[in-house]
Design a protein around this motif. Structure first.
Motif, PDB file in Angstrom:
ATOM      1  N   VAL A 305      45.522 -19.894   8.261  1.00 15.32           N
ATOM      2  CA  VAL A 305      45.995 -19.319   9.511  1.00 15.32           C
ATOM      3  C   VAL A 305      45.475 -20.191  10.652  1.00 15.32           C
ATOM      4  O   VAL A 305      44.262 -20.332  10.835  1.00 15.32           O
ATOM      5  N   TYR A 306      46.394 -20.794  11.410  1.00 14.10           N
ATOM      6  CA  TYR A 306      46.043 -21.701  12.502  1.00 14.10           C
ATOM      7  C   TYR A 306      46.017 -20.941  13.830  1.00 14.10           C
ATOM      8  O   TYR A 306      46.867 -20.074  14.077  1.00 14.10           O
ATOM      9  N   GLU A 307      45.043 -21.297  14.674  1.00 14.93           N
ATOM     10  CA  GLU A 307      44.935 -20.721  16.011  1.00 14.93           C
ATOM     11  C   GLU A 307      44.765 -21.824  17.041  1.00 14.93           C
ATOM     12  O   GLU A 307      44.250 -22.906  16.740  1.00 14.93           O
ATOM     13  N   SER A 308      45.140 -21.511  18.277  1.00 13.68           N
ATOM     14  CA  SER A 308      44.983 -22.463  19.368  1.00 13.68           C
ATOM     15  C   SER A 308      43.520 -22.552  19.793  1.00 13.68           C
ATOM     16  O   SER A 308      42.798 -21.551  19.820  1.00 13.68           O
ATOM     17  N   MET A 309      43.080 -23.760  20.103  1.00 16.40           N
ATOM     18  CA  MET A 309      41.793 -23.970  20.749  1.00 16.40           C
ATOM     19  C   MET A 309      41.939 -23.744  22.255  1.00 16.40           C
ATOM     20  O   MET A 309      43.024 -23.935  22.819  1.00 16.40           O
ATOM     21  N   SER A 310      40.858 -23.361  22.913  1.00 17.56           N
ATOM     22  CA  SER A 310      40.891 -23.283  24.375  1.00 17.56           C
ATOM     23  C   SER A 310      40.833 -24.671  24.999  1.00 17.56           C
ATOM     24  O   SER A 310      41.276 -24.876  26.135  1.00 17.56           O
ATOM     25  N   ALA A 311      40.300 -25.639  24.248  1.00 12.19           N
ATOM     26  CA  ALA A 311      40.250 -27.052  24.646  1.00 12.19           C
ATOM     27  C   ALA A 311      39.929 -27.855  23.398  1.00 12.19           C
ATOM     28  O   ALA A 311      39.458 -27.297  22.395  1.00 12.19           O
ATOM     29  N   THR A 312      40.165 -29.151  23.423  1.00  7.16           N
ATOM     30  CA  THR A 312      39.841 -29.978  22.265  1.00  7.16           C
ATOM     31  C   THR A 312      38.334 -30.237  22.223  1.00  7.16           C
ATOM     32  O   THR A 312      37.677 -30.293  23.270  1.00  7.16           O
ATOM     33  N   PRO A 313      37.759 -30.395  21.035  1.00  8.18           N
ATOM     34  CA  PRO A 313      36.309 -30.607  20.932  1.00  8.18           C
ATOM     35  C   PRO A 313      35.909 -32.004  21.389  1.00  8.18           C
ATOM     36  O   PRO A 313      36.694 -32.953  21.298  1.00  8.18           O
ATOM     37  N   ASP A 314      34.677 -32.115  21.872  1.00  8.79           N
ATOM     38  CA  ASP A 314      34.142 -33.436  22.222  1.00  8.79           C
ATOM     39  C   ASP A 314      33.941 -34.287  20.983  1.00  8.79           C
ATOM     40  O   ASP A 314      34.168 -35.502  21.011  1.00  8.79           O
ATOM     41  N   ARG A 315      33.509 -33.645  19.889  1.00  6.34           N
ATOM     42  CA  ARG A 315      33.241 -34.375  18.649  1.00  6.34           C
ATOM     43  C   ARG A 315      33.969 -33.672  17.504  1.00  6.34           C
ATOM     44  O   ARG A 315      33.466 -32.695  16.948  1.00  6.34           O
ATOM     45  N   PRO A 316      35.162 -34.136  17.147  1.00 10.53           N
ATOM     46  CA  PRO A 316      35.935 -33.490  16.084  1.00 10.53           C
ATOM     47  C   PRO A 316      35.209 -33.539  14.737  1.00 10.53           C
ATOM     48  O   PRO A 316      34.306 -34.347  14.517  1.00 10.53           O
ATOM     49  N   TYR A 317      35.650 -32.665  13.839  1.00 15.26           N
ATOM     50  CA  TYR A 317      35.128 -32.663  12.480  1.00 15.26           C
ATOM     51  C   TYR A 317      35.320 -34.047  11.855  1.00 15.26           C
ATOM     52  O   TYR A 317      36.364 -34.674  12.001  1.00 15.26           O
ATOM     53  N   GLY A 318      34.303 -34.496  11.159  1.00 22.08           N
ATOM     54  CA  GLY A 318      34.364 -35.811  10.532  1.00 22.08           C
ATOM     55  C   GLY A 318      33.615 -36.876  11.302  1.00 22.08           C
ATOM     56  O   GLY A 318      33.228 -37.892  10.733  1.00 22.08           O
ATOM     57  N   THR A 319      33.393 -36.646  12.609  1.00 26.36           N
ATOM     58  CA  THR A 319      32.630 -37.601  13.406  1.00 26.36           C
ATOM     59  C   THR A 319      31.152 -37.245  13.419  1.00 26.36           C
ATOM     60  O   THR A 319      30.351 -37.962  14.013  1.00 26.36           O
ATOM     61  N   LEU A 320      30.789 -36.133  12.741  1.00 24.99           N
ATOM     62  CA  LEU A 320      29.396 -35.678  12.711  1.00 24.99           C
ATOM     63  C   LEU A 320      28.720 -36.001  11.382  1.00 24.99           C
ATOM     64  O   LEU A 320      27.648 -35.498  11.092  1.00 24.99           O
ATOM     65  N   GLY A 321      29.362 -36.826  10.563  1.00 21.86           N
ATOM     66  CA  GLY A 321      28.790 -37.144   9.260  1.00 21.86           C
ATOM     67  C   GLY A 321      28.952 -36.011   8.265  1.00 21.86           C
ATOM     68  O   GLY A 321      28.053 -35.720   7.489  1.00 21.86           O
ATOM     69  N   SER A 322      30.100 -35.355   8.262  1.00 24.55           N
ATOM     70  CA  SER A 322      30.342 -34.212   7.401  1.00 24.55           C
ATOM     71  C   SER A 322      30.317 -34.594   5.921  1.00 24.55           C
ATOM     72  O   SER A 322      30.695 -35.691   5.534  1.00 24.55           O
TER      73      SER A 322
END
Length: 337
Positions: A305-322
């Motif tokens: 289930v997809y939902e809208s963000m209020s804004a885009t993240p500064d650091r998307p998933y994958g840029t944090l060394g996930s």
């Protein structure tokens, strides 16, 4: 004017700085995720006789003082939480939410993949894993290891919170099916019963073959045994655009004979090529129910289930060394690769 939707990392940080999230200790590195906040275990675990909800008229502490607690464990030096038992742990983070902001909670991916059942409870709650808009009070997590006993400590992160401003704004739903053709001939893993303890502080420190039995591909089908726990993968690649977040939800209950997810949050950037992903698969935490059940390749297993963000993240998933970006069939981070 602030936009409605799921709050990204920058707004979670601003919410905390404004007092919307209060903490016993400063946030740890990486605790704020692209669209969620990891929640940390406090100092004490209460062994309970049974799970509970406080209902609209009681706080969690009032219920605990009514004879529900069997004994207490000190988590500061680590304590074993055993399979088949129910524990309640106060979380380090408490909430004082604005009138237009609510919170939803879910197990972290690594928690679901080791079959540790968790639910967050707020004061005067009639539902698990939810804090209504304007909620002010503490949070507690119920922990029930199902297959593996765990060694847990103060500060460990088993659950996460997602904050929503305004009403829920679902943009789309996508059915996720199961892949039984396999990855290099393997379609999944089956948990070994009576395996050893999992120490939550030992990332990559457990031999996977001591805990898991590999399942090889056999003609695009497998039989789920009642009560057994499996790690499988989705047939479809999953991509979460930067302007959306997603949550794994149950498929139609009339399908019946298995449950296909425990941990449900997918942050913006999951599977996105620019964030280090190539359409990673969704890992499915599957438990067979009452009778043996034949699972077929491509059979629907869950919904995204997809939902809208209020804004885009500064650091998307994958840029944090996930640990799970661009994943295929992947066990929890506690096991060697």
């Amino acid at each position: 004017m602030t936009a409605p939707g799921i709050l990204p990392d920058s707004e979670i940080r601003a919410l905390a700085e404004a007092g919307g999230v209060s903490v016993e200790q400063a946030f740890a590195e990486g605790q704020i995720q692209p669209a969620s906040l990891d929640l940390r275990l406090g100092k004490t675990a209460y062994r309970l006789r049974a799970s509970f909800l406080p209902g609209k008229s009681r706080t969690v502490e009032e219920v605990l003082s009514s004879g529900l607690v069997m004994h207490e464990l000190d988590l500061e030096d680590g304590a074993v939480l055993e399979t088949g038992c129910v524990y309640l742990v106060p979380l380090m983070e408490a909430l004082r939410l604005p009138a237009d902001t609510s919170a939803a909670m879910n197990p972290k991916s690594s928690t679901g993949r080791i079959d540790v059942f968790t639910r967050v409870i707020a004061d005067r709650a009639s539902a698990f894993d939810h804090a209504p808009a304007g909620y002010s009070g503490p949070l507690f997590v119920e922990i029930s290891p199902r297959t593996f006993s765990i060694l847990a400590r103060t500060g460990d992160r088993l659950v996460q919170a997602r904050f929503r401003r305004g009403e829920r704004r679902i943009t789309r739903e996508v059915t996720v099916s199961v892949d039984l053709e396999g990855f290099d001939g393997r379609i999944g893993w089956r948990a070994r019963r009576h395996a050893g303890l999992i120490d939550l502080s030992r990332i990559g420190g457990h031999d996977k073959l001591d805990y898991w039995e590999p399942i090889d591909a056999r003609g695009g089908r497998m039989v789920l045994d009642p009560g057994e726990f499996y790690i499988l993968a989705s047939r479809e690649p999953v991509i979460i655009p930067l302007e959306e977040a997603a949550e794994m939800a149950p498929i139609a209950p009339e399908i019946g004979e298995f449950r296909a997810h425990y941990a449900g949050f997918f942050d913006p950037g999951f599977g996105v090529k620019e964030a280090g992903g190539t359409g990673g698969r969704a890992v499915l935490e599957v438990r067979g129910r009452d009778v043996p059940f034949i699972l077929e390749h491509g059979q629907p297993a869950a919904r995204l289930v997809y939902e809208s963000m209020s804004a885009t993240p500064d650091r998307p998933y994958g840029t944090l060394g996930s640990n799970y970006q661009a994943q295929k069939l992947k066990l929890a981070k506690y096991f060697n690769t």
